[in-house]
Design an enzyme around this catalytic site. Structure first.
Site, PDB file in Angstrom:
ATOM      1  N   ASP A  67      52.747  58.531  28.531  1.00  0.00           N
ATOM      2  CA  ASP A  67      51.434  58.351  27.904  1.00  0.00           C
ATOM      3  C   ASP A  67      50.687  59.676  27.821  1.00  0.00           C
ATOM      4  O   ASP A  67      50.005  59.956  26.830  1.00  0.00           O
ATOM      5  CB  ASP A  67      50.600  57.340  28.694  1.00  0.00           C
ATOM      6  CG  ASP A  67      51.007  55.905  28.420  1.00  0.00           C
ATOM      7  OD1 ASP A  67      51.348  55.600  27.262  1.00  0.00           O
ATOM      8  OD2 ASP A  67      50.978  55.085  29.347  1.00  0.00           O
ATOM      9  N   TYR A 105      47.257  52.976  34.653  1.00  0.00           N
ATOM     10  CA  TYR A 105      48.196  53.015  35.773  1.00  0.00           C
ATOM     11  C   TYR A 105      47.511  53.529  37.035  1.00  0.00           C
ATOM     12  O   TYR A 105      47.803  53.059  38.142  1.00  0.00           O
ATOM     13  CB  TYR A 105      49.413  53.864  35.409  1.00  0.00           C
ATOM     14  CG  TYR A 105      50.203  53.275  34.269  1.00  0.00           C
ATOM     15  CD1 TYR A 105      50.811  52.027  34.394  1.00  0.00           C
ATOM     16  CD2 TYR A 105      50.310  53.931  33.045  1.00  0.00           C
ATOM     17  CE1 TYR A 105      51.515  51.465  33.344  1.00  0.00           C
ATOM     18  CE2 TYR A 105      51.011  53.372  31.985  1.00  0.00           C
ATOM     19  CZ  TYR A 105      51.604  52.138  32.144  1.00  0.00           C
ATOM     20  OH  TYR A 105      52.292  51.570  31.099  1.00  0.00           O
ATOM     21  N   GLU A 158      57.287  55.597  21.320  1.00  0.00           N
ATOM     22  CA  GLU A 158      56.425  54.414  21.328  1.00  0.00           C
ATOM     23  C   GLU A 158      57.217  53.110  21.422  1.00  0.00           C
ATOM     24  O   GLU A 158      56.795  52.170  22.110  1.00  0.00           O
ATOM     25  CB  GLU A 158      55.573  54.380  20.048  1.00  0.00           C
ATOM     26  CG  GLU A 158      54.635  55.557  19.854  1.00  0.00           C
ATOM     27  CD  GLU A 158      53.313  55.370  20.577  1.00  0.00           C
ATOM     28  OE1 GLU A 158      53.226  54.451  21.410  1.00  0.00           O
ATOM     29  OE2 GLU A 158      52.375  56.134  20.304  1.00  0.00           O
TER      30      GLU A 158
END
EC number: 1.17.4.1
Length: 319
Positions: A67, A105, A158
């Site tokens: 990410d 996260y 992705e």
């Protein structure tokens, strides 16, 4: 001094309706991790084995790394080659949401985990060769000068590379564990699905402008890159899931999503159906109607908590 002309974006004049369609989808899907009640997963977290807890933290640090790459380098690298100013705006939204994903996260870690264990997982992510290798492969193409190869790399990130990690929370969710965490991951998966679709769409639009020979060359490049990433991902999966019996199931999930990534680019699947046969419990956990009571498309639901204002009268407070 001569000034460069800057054109203001005009959303009332759109040359590609897909830009507005995807913008509206992404903005209507907007969410933040603070609205997901992750603390409800603390009891379930404490029932996991030490191996399962360590695996979960490593999975999430690996996803955070990807990410971060997409937020800082990936989506911004696509902007100079945008066909429309509206495409640039969509890419800026994609970049921002990747930062939200990375932040998510950390929200999981701060809610469920001990700091020393999280620090160890981050250290692991910096030393794990296959994880660093896949980031380097993708980054190499982001920093290159071929806009279409950048889009291929972005779609593979992705729509494919995240899924060796996404498998684990879906597995736990299918067994009634870490269900709120799974809701958050579904929000991320929903975003990534739109990102991969949109960038693949733009790739196909650009392909219309080049020669047949160039198209064939790019197709060959795409399949070669996917196989390179797939081989590396097999190694990553073996190392990540080494102390569990789940590696083969994860590899099937990889094949399933690799085929989806190719479809986003307009290509035929690479892996035969028998290699991409995913456990039905995992597919059910991915479903918008999974048992966490989450409205997948609106971003609302019992697991995504939004405050609502209700007008009251004085007598309402007479208990």
């Amino acid at each position: 001094m001569k000034l460069s002309r800057i054109s203001a974006i005009n959303w009332n004049k759109i040359s590609d309706d897909k830009d507005l369609e995807v913008w509206n989808r992404l903005t209507s899907n907007f969410w933040l991790p603070e609205k997901v009640p992750l603390s409800n997963d603390i009891p379930a977290w404490q029932t996991l084995t030490v191996v399962e807890q360590q695996l979960t933290m490593r999975v999430f640090t690996g996803l955070t790394l990807l990410d971060t790459l997409q937020n800082v380098i990936g989506a911004p690298s696509l902007m100079p080659d945008a066909l429309t100013p509206h495409e640039e705006a969509v890419l800026s939204n994609i970049s921002f949401m990747e930062a939200v994903h990375a932040r998510s996260y950390s929200s999981i870690f701060s809610t469920l985990c001990q700091t020393k264990d999280v620090d160890a997982a981050y250290a692991w992510s910096e030393e794990n060769a296959p994880l660093q290798r896949k980031a380097q492969i993708i980054q190499q193409h982001y920093r290159g000068d071929d806009p279409l190869k950048k889009k291929i790399a972005s779609v593979f990130l992705e729509s494919f590379l995240f899924y060796s990690g996404f498998w684990l929370p879906m597995y736990f969710s299918s067994r009634g564990k870490l269900t709120n965490t799974a809701d958050l991951i579904r929000l991320i998966i929903r975003d990534e699905a739109v990102h991969g679709y949109y960038i693949g769409y733009k790739y196909q639009k650009n392909m219309e402008k080049i020669s047949l020979g160039q198209r064939e060359e790019l197709k060959s490049f795409a399949f070669d890159l996917l196989l390179e990433l797939y081989d590396n991902e097999l190694q990553y999966t073996d190392e990540l899931y080494a102390e569990t019996p789940w590696a083969d199931d994860v590899k099937a999930f990889l094949c399933y999503n690799a085929n989806k990534a190719l479809m986003n680019l307009g290509y035929e699947p690479l892996f035969p159906a028998e290699m991409a046969e995913v456990n039905p419990a995992i597919l059910a956990a991915l479903s918008p109607n999974a048992d966490e009571n989450h409205d997948f498309f609106s971003g609302s639901g019992s697991s995504y908590v939004m405050g609502k204002a209700v007008e009251t009268e004085d007598e309402d407070w007479n208990f």
